[in-house]
Design a protein around this motif. Structure first.
Motif: not given
Length: 313
Positions: A55-56, A254-256, A276-278, A283-284
């Motif tokens: 999810g970059s 996951y972000f502001h 971020g999403f992790s 991540v897996a």
């Protein structure tokens, strides 16, 4: 001048049925479902995030799927009309064949800015483009159905249809650090940061358009990427000083985020790259289970019961 905006972070749109949305973006287009959560402002609605493996920023397309009763939106002025993804040049024929396989109507290959691209819509009418180019070095992500050498790499550009462009251009160049790099037939391309795929915004001058209407298949907002909370606060201050009505910082887990309307009426966001999403699953395991913000955890059973079941093929 310090670079505060790197390029695109994510695009968020409205959709109809959640499973059809999942099927289109994970199975047909080959993106990864990187987060399955809820609309923080409407917890009976999913918020689904698709992107590359992690999810970059610059790969993330998100949806609020409101169900089959949502009316269809209408593309037009004052709206982000097309979200373009980057694919390798040698993959154009592969994608034509894949869209044909799933009976997805599409244009013949089109040309602009010395690029070749395909244009089509998802099941709700969301405008999607695939831009063939060899400059994008991002790896993309293979879902097991699509060979990695043909995988979608992330965003290429977004198109803003505007009745008048001068004030929007001023915002992009003076407040959001973009540079004009190309112009063709009333379309003005701006880049942020290092430029290239994922960092382009196209402003299409469309004075005779009908006004766009929100609904299924329409974009709710576009988010720009910034590195840190500190750089976001600098941008917030600069935008307020420039006269924009900017929200306080919102915690999206996951972000502001900060939000404001650009002069043509499109909702803009500036989102931080971290955490971020992790942050709440490895991540897996991204996208496999429903994730809720901590303030909704006491209502998990009720929320899960109200949401439709979805699965990734």
């Amino acid at each position: 001048m310090e670079t505060l905006v790197n390029g695109l972070h994510h695009v968020t749109a409205l959709a109809g049925e959640a499973q059809r949305n999942v099927d289109f973006y994970t199975h047909i287009l080959g993106l990864r479902l990187v987060k399955k959560t809820i609309n923080f402002d409407a917890p009976d609605v999913y918020h689904l995030y698709y992107g590359d493996e992690t999810g970059s920023p610059g790969s993330i397309l998100t949806f609020f799927p409101y169900g089959k009763n949502i009316h269809r939106g209408r593309k037009g002025g004052g709206q982000l009309t097309y979200t373009a993804f980057s694919i390798p040049s040698e993959s154009l024929t592969y994608w034509i064949n894949r869209l044909n396989e799933f009976n997805i109507a599409h244009t013949e290959p089109l040309q602009r800015f010395n690029e070749t691209y395909l244009r089509f819509e998802d099941f709700d009418g969301m405008g999607i483009e695939l831009v063939a180019n060899d400059a994008d070095q991002r790896p993309g992500w293979s879902n097991g159905f699509i060979p990695v050498e043909h995988a979608v790499k992330g965003f290429h550009t977004v198109t803003l249809n505007e009745f008048r462009i001068d004030d929007t251009v001023k915002l992009l160049t003076e407040s959001l650090g973009h540079t004009l790099v190309s112009e063709e037939a009333g379309r003005f391309r701006f880049q942020a940061g290092k430029g290239g795929s994922g960092n382009y915004v196209d402003v299409q001058h469309s004075p005779n358009d009908v006004r766009g209407q929100q609904g299924g298949g329409s974009v709710h907002h576009v988010a720009f990427s910034t590195d840190t909370d500190e750089s976001q606060l600098v941008l917030q201050h600069q935008l307020l000083e420039a006269g924009y009505q900017v929200t306080p910082v919102q915690d999206r887990n996951y972000f502001h985020s900060i939000y404001f309307r650009e002069p043509g009426g499109i909702l803009f966001e500036v989102a931080t790259n971290p955490p971020g999403f992790s942050v709440d699953e490895p991540v897996a395991e991204l996208g496999k289970t429903l994730k809720l913000p901590e303030w909704y955890e006491p209502r998990r059973a009720k929320i899960e019961a109200a949401l439709p079941k979805i699965e990734v093929k």
